[in-house]
Design an enzyme around this catalytic site. Structure first.
Site, PDB file in Angstrom:
ATOM      1  N   TYR A  54     -27.403 -53.104  45.793  1.00 19.68           N
ATOM      2  CA  TYR A  54     -26.336 -52.130  46.017  1.00 19.68           C
ATOM      3  C   TYR A  54     -26.685 -51.197  47.175  1.00 19.68           C
ATOM      4  O   TYR A  54     -27.619 -50.399  47.088  1.00 19.68           O
ATOM      5  CB  TYR A  54     -26.075 -51.301  44.758  1.00 19.68           C
ATOM      6  CG  TYR A  54     -25.665 -52.099  43.541  1.00 19.68           C
ATOM      7  CD1 TYR A  54     -25.126 -53.381  43.660  1.00 19.68           C
ATOM      8  CD2 TYR A  54     -25.802 -51.573  42.265  1.00 19.68           C
ATOM      9  CE1 TYR A  54     -24.743 -54.101  42.538  1.00 19.68           C
ATOM     10  CE2 TYR A  54     -25.420 -52.286  41.138  1.00 19.68           C
ATOM     11  CZ  TYR A  54     -24.897 -53.550  41.287  1.00 19.68           C
ATOM     12  OH  TYR A  54     -24.521 -54.264  40.175  1.00 19.68           O
ATOM     13  N   GLY A 206     -10.461 -51.619  38.425  1.00 24.55           N
ATOM     14  CA  GLY A 206      -9.417 -50.625  38.676  1.00 24.55           C
ATOM     15  C   GLY A 206      -8.029 -51.064  38.295  1.00 24.55           C
ATOM     16  O   GLY A 206      -7.119 -50.227  38.185  1.00 24.55           O
TER      17      GLY A 206
END
Length: 324
Positions: A54, A206
């Protein structure tokens, strides 16, 4: 915050996925992300999830700085194995024992800690026997660098083989109302073997929030995923609107419905919704107090059938790296 147990490792019933604080979901703000991490600990959300991939190490460094004075409050999870993501979403993985030892030392340095509570293989290397990779990971436990082992996005066969080498504490894979293939196989194997399950992207990246942007800006990888393109997106937004309607009748938010549904799938599940905003963190954390009845769970299942979502989770090159 309630607690749950992943094969002997006690964690908060909801964790915090930290990836979006460093990449793939648009602009980042280290100061705001640090506030989120501190507020999570204040709320009792102590299970923090990061990875060396990440932000090319940025996320581990960010998390490490944020928890420096509060290490004893944290159950810290990180991952290794993904060396690179190239064109088309192809994932290049390294599971060689020598790399296992190299990767953990690099993560410990970036995180600024002496031991990692839960260390995952991020993706399986098809060119290295899983027994070799997990054997090297087990040596890290013996050396005191790691406390528990996990694997991510592997098949049930690989999971069994890994668990035979060293007890696996958790399987981390995508699992949500919108992506339920885990329930067809691996979820049952985890229950059989006593392995915890850590669902990532538990609100469909989302889609289940009711807050989808009109378009995906630079740095937001969702625009390249099949579920977020063209007719697929339109169909999936329509499904999400059904969840919004149910949430309204229940007096909660769509996110809380999605997370409460996941929590109801088994006591050995600990979802890790990600956010880089304090208000969304607080919304997520409140989901542990949403108790869904059997009738309400059936209504949710009916509103979003398991096979109704349009499009794959990743492009073909990315899908090739999962479930192997």
């Amino acid at each position: 915050m309630r607690k749950r147990t992943l094969a002997g490792l006690e964690v908060s019933a909801l964790g915090l996925g930290c990836m979006g604080m460093s990449e793939v979901y648009g602009p980042i703000d280290d100061d705001e992300s640090t506030r989120v991490l501190h507020r999570a600990l204040d709320l009792g959300v102590n299970f923090l999830d990061t990875a060396d991939r990440y932000g090319s190490g940025h996320n581990e460094e960010l998390v490490g700085r944020a928890i420096k004075e509060r290490r004893e409050e944290v159950v810290l999870a990180t991952k290794f194995g993904i060396r690179e993501v190239v064109g088309g979403g192809e994932v290049r993985v390294d599971g060689r024992p020598a790399y296992v030892r190299q990767a953990v030392d690099a993560s410990l340095s970036r995180l600024g800690v002496d031991v990692i509570d839960l260390y995952y293989l991020h993706r399986r290397d098809p060119d290295v026997p899983i027994e070799d990779t997990v054997g090297a990971m087990a040596e890290l436990v013996e050396a005191g660098k790691v406390r528990h082992l996990g694997v991510s996005e592997v098949s049930s066969e690989t999971l069994r083989r890994a668990h035979a080498v060293h007890p696996i504490t958790a399987l981390q894979s995508e699992f949500s109302l919108f992506n339920r293939e885990l329930a067809n196989d691996q979820l049952k194997v985890c229950a059989e073997l006593g392995i915890g399950v850590v669902p990532y992207s538990p609100v469909g990246r989302g889609l289940l929030t009711g807050r989808m942007p009109a378009e995906f800006g630079a740095g937001d990888f969702r625009g390249g995923l099949p579920q977020f393109q063209g007719e697929n997106l339109a169909r999936n937004v329509a499904l999400a609107e059904r969840v919004q309607g149910l949430a309204k009748t229940l007096g909660v938010t769509p996110v809380q419905v999605a997370l409460a549904w996941l929590l109801a799938q088994g006591e050995h599940l600990v979802p890790i919704p990600g956010t880089k905003r304090v208000r969304y963190l607080e919304e997520n954390a409140a989901a542990v107090d949403v108790e869904l009845t059997a009738d309400q769970l059936a209504e949710i299942d009916s509103a979003v059938p398991a096979d109704a979502v349009a499009g794959e989770r990743y492009a073909p090159a990315g899908m090739a790296a999962v479930n192997r």
